[in-house]
Design an enzyme around this catalytic site. Structure first.
Site, PDB file in Angstrom:
ATOM      1  N   GLY A 201      -1.690  -1.177   0.929  1.00 20.59           N
ATOM      2  CA  GLY A 201      -2.242  -0.736   2.209  1.00 20.59           C
ATOM      3  C   GLY A 201      -3.328  -1.683   2.700  1.00 20.59           C
TER       4      GLY A 201
ATOM      5  N   THR B 244      -2.734   2.039  -2.354  1.00 18.61           N
ATOM      6  CA  THR B 244      -3.931   1.598  -1.628  1.00 18.61           C
ATOM      7  C   THR B 244      -4.014   0.073  -1.625  1.00 18.61           C
ATOM      8  OG1 THR B 244      -5.049   3.638  -2.185  1.00 18.61           O
ATOM      9  CG2 THR B 244      -6.455   1.790  -1.601  1.00 18.61           C
ATOM     10  N   GLU B 245      -3.607  -0.516  -2.730  1.00 18.76           N
ATOM     11  CA  GLU B 245      -3.655  -1.979  -2.852  1.00 18.76           C
ATOM     12  C   GLU B 245      -2.809  -2.649  -1.760  1.00 18.76           C
ATOM     13  OE1 GLU B 245      -2.011  -2.893  -6.600  1.00 18.76           O
ATOM     14  OE2 GLU B 245      -2.263  -5.067  -6.361  1.00 18.76           O
TER      15      GLU B 245
ATOM     16  N   GLU C 127      -5.357   6.571  -9.937  1.00 20.72           N
ATOM     17  CA  GLU C 127      -4.114   7.291  -9.679  1.00 20.72           C
ATOM     18  C   GLU C 127      -3.091   6.883 -10.746  1.00 20.72           C
ATOM     19  OE1 GLU C 127      -1.924   6.180  -6.106  1.00 20.72           O
ATOM     20  OE2 GLU C 127      -1.646   8.302  -5.685  1.00 20.72           O
TER      21      GLU C 127
ATOM     22  N   GLY D  91       2.244   4.218   0.690  1.00 20.87           N
ATOM     23  CA  GLY D  91       2.379   3.531  -0.596  1.00 20.87           C
ATOM     24  C   GLY D  91       1.020   3.401  -1.252  1.00 20.87           C
TER      25      GLY D  91
ATOM     26  N   LYS E 246      11.878  -0.022   6.207  1.00 20.68           N
ATOM     27  CA  LYS E 246      12.194  -0.590   4.889  1.00 20.68           C
ATOM     28  C   LYS E 246      11.962   0.447   3.789  1.00 20.68           C
ATOM     29  CE  LYS E 246      10.130  -2.709   1.548  1.00 20.68           C
ATOM     30  NZ  LYS E 246      10.894  -2.323   0.351  1.00 20.68           N
TER      31      LYS E 246
ATOM     32  N   CYS F 169       1.531  11.541  -4.021  1.00 19.49           N
ATOM     33  CA  CYS F 169       0.222  10.995  -3.614  1.00 19.49           C
ATOM     34  C   CYS F 169      -0.848  12.081  -3.600  1.00 19.49           C
ATOM     35  CB  CYS F 169       0.325  10.319  -2.265  1.00 19.49           C
ATOM     36  SG  CYS F 169       1.175  11.322  -1.051  1.00 19.49           S
TER      37      CYS F 169
ATOM     38  N   GLU G  47      -0.879   5.812   4.771  1.00 22.18           N
ATOM     39  CA  GLU G  47      -0.941   7.004   3.920  1.00 22.18           C
ATOM     40  C   GLU G  47      -0.877   6.500   2.489  1.00 22.18           C
ATOM     41  OE1 GLU G  47      -0.357   9.452   1.513  1.00 22.18           O
ATOM     42  OE2 GLU G  47       1.614   9.989   2.280  1.00 22.18           O
TER      43      GLU G  47
HETATM   44  P1  NDP Z   1       3.770  -0.117  -3.226  1.00 18.46           P
HETATM   45  O1  NDP Z   1       2.602   0.208  -2.374  1.00 18.46           O
HETATM   46  O2  NDP Z   1       3.911  -1.492  -3.738  1.00 18.46           O
HETATM   47  O3  NDP Z   1       5.124   0.245  -2.449  1.00 18.46           O
HETATM   48  C1  NDP Z   1       5.251   0.971  -1.257  1.00 18.46           C
HETATM   49  C2  NDP Z   1       6.202   0.265  -0.292  1.00 18.46           C
HETATM   50  O4  NDP Z   1       5.608  -0.939   0.186  1.00 18.46           O
HETATM   51  C3  NDP Z   1       7.525  -0.161  -0.909  1.00 18.46           C
HETATM   52  O5  NDP Z   1       8.545  -0.071   0.058  1.00 18.46           O
HETATM   53  C4  NDP Z   1       7.229  -1.598  -1.283  1.00 18.46           C
HETATM   54  O6  NDP Z   1       8.399  -2.348  -1.462  1.00 18.46           O
HETATM   55  C5  NDP Z   1       6.452  -2.060  -0.074  1.00 18.46           C
HETATM   56  N1  NDP Z   1       5.619  -3.233  -0.265  1.00 18.46           N
HETATM   57  C6  NDP Z   1       5.166  -3.780  -1.422  1.00 18.46           C
HETATM   58  N2  NDP Z   1       4.390  -4.854  -1.177  1.00 18.46           N
HETATM   59  C7  NDP Z   1       4.344  -4.993   0.182  1.00 18.46           C
HETATM   60  C8  NDP Z   1       3.704  -5.918   1.073  1.00 18.46           C
HETATM   61  N3  NDP Z   1       2.926  -6.890   0.609  1.00 18.46           N
HETATM   62  N4  NDP Z   1       3.887  -5.758   2.399  1.00 18.46           N
HETATM   63  C9  NDP Z   1       4.645  -4.752   2.888  1.00 18.46           C
HETATM   64  N5  NDP Z   1       5.280  -3.862   2.104  1.00 18.46           N
HETATM   65  C10 NDP Z   1       5.132  -3.970   0.759  1.00 18.46           C
HETATM   66  O7  NDP Z   1       3.827   0.889  -4.416  1.00 18.46           O
HETATM   67  P2  NDP Z   1       4.532   0.625  -5.825  1.00 18.46           P
HETATM   68  O8  NDP Z   1       5.929   0.997  -5.727  1.00 18.46           O
HETATM   69  O9  NDP Z   1       4.278  -0.744  -6.360  1.00 18.46           O
HETATM   70  O10 NDP Z   1       3.711   1.641  -6.725  1.00 18.46           O
HETATM   71  C11 NDP Z   1       2.465   1.240  -7.268  1.00 18.46           C
HETATM   72  C12 NDP Z   1       1.492   2.365  -7.278  1.00 18.46           C
HETATM   73  O11 NDP Z   1       1.261   2.799  -5.946  1.00 18.46           O
HETATM   74  C13 NDP Z   1       1.968   3.629  -7.963  1.00 18.46           C
HETATM   75  O12 NDP Z   1       1.749   3.595  -9.307  1.00 18.46           O
HETATM   76  C14 NDP Z   1       1.169   4.673  -7.273  1.00 18.46           C
HETATM   77  O13 NDP Z   1      -0.080   4.787  -7.879  1.00 18.46           O
HETATM   78  C15 NDP Z   1       0.997   4.155  -5.884  1.00 18.46           C
HETATM   79  N6  NDP Z   1       1.924   4.749  -4.918  1.00 18.46           N
HETATM   80  C16 NDP Z   1       1.445   5.672  -4.060  1.00 18.46           C
HETATM   81  C17 NDP Z   1       2.305   6.261  -3.176  1.00 18.46           C
HETATM   82  C18 NDP Z   1       1.841   7.291  -2.236  1.00 18.46           C
HETATM   83  O14 NDP Z   1       2.654   8.079  -1.764  1.00 18.46           O
HETATM   84  N7  NDP Z   1       0.582   7.323  -1.905  1.00 18.46           N
HETATM   85  C19 NDP Z   1       3.722   5.950  -3.139  1.00 18.46           C
HETATM   86  C20 NDP Z   1       4.121   4.910  -4.043  1.00 18.46           C
HETATM   87  C21 NDP Z   1       3.229   4.366  -4.888  1.00 18.46           C
HETATM   88  P3  NDP Z   1       9.075  -2.335  -2.930  1.00 18.46           P
HETATM   89  O15 NDP Z   1       9.311  -0.914  -3.299  1.00 18.46           O
HETATM   90  O16 NDP Z   1      10.343  -2.991  -2.706  1.00 18.46           O
HETATM   91  O17 NDP Z   1       8.143  -3.030  -3.842  1.00 18.46           O
END
Ligand code: NDP
Length: 490
Positions: free
Chosen positions: A252, A249-250, A400, A247, A195, A303, A269
Site C-alpha cells: 500500500g 500495508t507495505e 499482522e 493488500g 488484477k 485483514c 484497504e
Molecule cells: P500483497 O500486498 O503483496 O498483495 C496484494 C495484491 O497486490 C496482490 O494482487 C499482489 O499481487 C499485488 N501486488 C504486490 N506487489 C505490488 C506492487 N508493487 N504494485 C501493485 N500491486 C502489487 O500481499 P501478499 O500477498 O504478499 O501478502 C503479504 C501480507 O500482506 C500477508 O501476510 C498479510 O499480512 C497482508 N495482507 C493483507 C491483506 C488485507 O486484506 N489487508 C490481504 C493480503 C495480504 P500478487 O498476489 O501477484 O503478489
C-alpha cells in the site's frame, strides 16, 4: 479427523468422528489455461508467459494463467477507455440492469463459484458457500440499486464517473474483493481493469465468463492476471484515473508513493491487528464463539481478524478454559468437506510467514497452546494456535500474522482496555463483548478502528462502509460511502 488429548490442560475431548461430507466437484469445469480478459474476450498475453495456480490443500496444479506484462496492461486500459465512452453515457437504469443480471448469475452459479474458490484458495467450502459467494452477489445487487439514484444520493451535486479504475485485490477473499471493487465502480459509470492475486485468479476468470453471459458491453470489465509486477504496471498506467488496492500495508505504501502527484484518486484497504475485547459481564459462551470466528475464520487470513484477544483479568481463566476446549473441536482438513472448520493456508510463502512469527512468539517467551490434530501430509496447513503470557511489546501482539494465531492479553479497567486496543499502528476493526450498552457506546467512541462489532465479530453487509485508520489505510468500501471514491462530485 481424529483429535487426541494434548496440551497443558489435557482437556477432555467430547467431539465425535464425522463421516466425510465432500462437496461434489462434478459441476465444475476448470480450463487448462486462461488468457487475459480484455475487451470482452480471453486473449493470449503479449508476454507469452503463463504461471500455474495450485490447490493449496493438495499442491496440485489447477490451471495455467496468463502473466500480463506492461503491453498487456496497456491493452486492457485502452479497452476500458474505449468502453468508458458508451458506459458512462448509458442511461443509469440500463447500467443497473447489467449489475442486477450479474448478481443473479452469481447466485445461479454459486455452487460452481464456491467450489472453485475453495479449490484455488484453500478456504472451507462452508465459508465460500455461505459467506464469500452470497456476499459477492449481494454487493452487485446493492450497487445496482444505486446506479440510477446517484443524483439523489448527493443532493445539489452533479456526480460524474472518473474514467478507468485500476483495481488490485488480495488472495484472502478473491471473489468478494472483486465484487467490493467492481460493483461500485460500474454503478458509478466507470470501467475497470482488475488484477487478482497471483495465488487465487480462478474465480476472477469465472467472473469474466459471467460478464460475457450477462452481455456486459465489451471492455467495461477487464481482468489482467499476473504477480506484483503486473499490479505495479496497472497502478502506474497514466490513463488510470482511480486506484483501489486491498493488500498489505507495505505494498500500500509503495502504491501511495507511485500515485503521489499524479492526480489519481486512491483508496487503500490494508492490514490490521484488531482487538477483540471481552469484559467480565459478557455472555461467555457467545464470546468464545465470537473469538473463534474472529481469528480462525478463513484460517485467520482476514485483514480485520480479531488477532489480539483482550480479556478482563477476572474472567481470564474460565474463558481460556472454554476457548481451549472449543479449539479441540475445530475440524482441520479437506476444505471441500462441509464439516471442515479450518482449511489450508493459502500458499507456501504465507505458511512460512506464519511459522516464522510463531517461532518468534516462542522465543519472546509467550506460551503456546495448540490442540493436537493431524495435519494432512500434502498441502499447506497450520493448526489453530493460542498464545498466552503475551505482552504488548511482543511481535505476535504487534504484527499482522494473517494466520490462525491468537495472542491473549489481559486488562483490568475499561480505560486500560482502550489504551491497549489503540496501541497498534493499525486501525481497521475491533470487537467489544459486554452486557452494557452504554459501555459499548463509550468504547466505540474511544477506539481508533474503522469498524467496531458489539457482541459479534466479522459481520459484513454491503450497505455498511468498511475501512481503516492509520496504517490500515484510507477510504471506505461498501454503502453509499463506497461510491464516493468513484465519483467526481464537483
Ligand atoms: P500483497 O500486498 O503483496 O498483495 C496484494 C495484491 O497486490 C496482490 O494482487 C499482489 O499481487 C499485488 N501486488 C504486490 N506487489 C505490488 C506492487 N508493487 N504494485 C501493485 N500491486 C502489487 O500481499 P501478499 O500477498 O504478499 O501478502 C503479504 C501480507 O500482506 C500477508 O501476510 C498479510 O499480512 C497482508 N495482507 C493483507 C491483506 C488485507 O486484506 N489487508 C490481504 C493480503 C495480504 P500478487 O498476489 O501477484 O503478489
Amino acid at each position: 479427523m481424529a483429535i487426541e488429548k494434548r496440551g497443558e490442560q489435557a482437556l477432555q475431548v467430547s467431539g465425535f468422528e464425522y463421516a466425510p461430507a465432500l462437496e461434489s466437484t462434478d459441476h465444475v469445469t476448470i480450463a487448462n489455461r486462461y488468457g487475459l480478459f480484455i475487451g470482452g474476450s480471453f486473449v493470449e498475453p503479449h508476454s507469452k508467459r503463463y504461471f500455474p495456480t495450485i490447490n493449496p490443500a493438495t499442491e496440485e496444479t489447477l490451471a495455467e494463467v496468463a502473466e500480463a506484462d506492461a503491453e498487456d496492461v496497456g491493452a486492457a486500459v485502452r479497452a476500458a477507455g474505449i468502453a468508458f465512452r458508451a458506459w458512462s453515457q448509458m442511461d443509469p437504469s440500463r447500467r443497473a440492469r447489467y449489475l442486477f443480471r450479474i448478481s443473479r448469475i452469481i447466485q445461479e452459479r454459486s455452487r460452481e463459484l464456491a467450489v472453485v474458490e475453495t479449490l484455488d484458495g484453500g478456504k472451507p467450502i462452508k465459508e465460500s458457500r455461505d459467506v464469500d459467494v452470497p456476499l459477492a452477489a449481494a454487493h452487485f445487487f446493492y450497487y445496482a440499486g444505486w446506479a440510477d439514484k446517484l443524483e439523489w444520493a448527493f443532493p445539489n451535486r452533479t456526480p460524474r464517473p472518473l474514467g478507468v479504475a485500476g483495481q488490485v485485490i488480495p488472495w484472502n477473499f478473491p471473489l468478494l474483493m472483486l465484487a467490493w471493487k467492481i460493483a461500485p465502480a460500474l454503478a458509478a459509470g466507470n470501467t475497470v481493469v482488475l488484477k487478482p492475486a497471483e495465488t487465487t485468479p480462478l474465480t476472477a476468470m469465472l467472473f469474466a465468463d459471467i460478464c460475457r453471459q450477462a452481455e456486459l458491453p465489451d471492455g467495461v470489465v477487464n481482468i489482467v492476471t499476473g504477480a506484483g509486477q503486473t499490479g505495479s504496471y496497472l497502478v502506474a498506467h497514466p490513463d488510470i484515473k482511480k486506484v483501489a488496492f486491498t493488500g498489505s500495508t507495505e505494498v500500500g505504501k509503495l502504491i501511495q508513493r507511485a500515485v503521489a502527484g499524479t492526480g489519481k484518486r486512491l483508496t487503500l484497504e490494508l492490514g490490521g491487528k484488531a482487538a477483540n475485547i471481552v469484559f467480565d459481564d459478557a455472555p461467555i459462551d457467545q464470546a468464545v464463539e465470537g473469538i473463534v470466528n474472529g481469528i480462525y475464520f478463513n484460517q485467520g487470513h482476514v485483514c480485520c481478524a480479531g488477532s489480539r484477544l483482550l480479556v478482563q483479568e477476572s474472567i481470564q481463566e474460565p474463558l481460556l478454559d472454554k476457548l481451549r476446549a472449543r479449539l479441540q473441536t475445530l475440524r482441520l482438513g479437506n476444505p471441500l468437506d462441509k464439516n471442515t472448520d479450518i482449511g489450508a493456508i493459502n500458499s507456501k510463502a504465507q505458511l512460512e510467514k506464519i511459522q516464522g512469527l510463531v517461532q518468534v512468539g516462542l522465543q519472546e517467551g509467550a506460551e503456546i497452546y495448540q490442540p493436537a490434530c493431524q495435519l494432512p501430509e500434502r498441502g499447506f496447513w497450520f493448526p489453530p494456535t493460542l498464545f498466552t503470557n503475551v505482552s504488548q511489546s511482543h511481535r505476535i501482539a504487534r504484527e499482522e500474522i494473517f494466520g490462525p494465531v491468537l495472542s491473549v492479553l489481559t486488562f483490568r479497567t475499561p480505560a486500560e482496555a482502550v489504551e491497549k486496543a489503540n496501541n497498534t499502528p493499525y486501525g481497521l476493526s475491533a470487537g467489544v463483548w459486554t452486557d452494557k450498552g452504554s459501555r459499548i457506546l463509550w468504547m466505540t467512541e474511544q477506539m481508533r478502528a474503522g469498524v467496531v462489532w458489539a457482541n459479534t465479530f466479522n459481520r459484513f453487509d454491503p450497505t455498511s462502509p468498511f475501512g481503516g485508520y492509520k496504517e490500515s489505510g484510507f477510504g471506505r468500501e461498501g454503502g453509499m460511502h463506497g461510491l464516493l471514491p468513484y465519483l467526481d462530485l464537483n
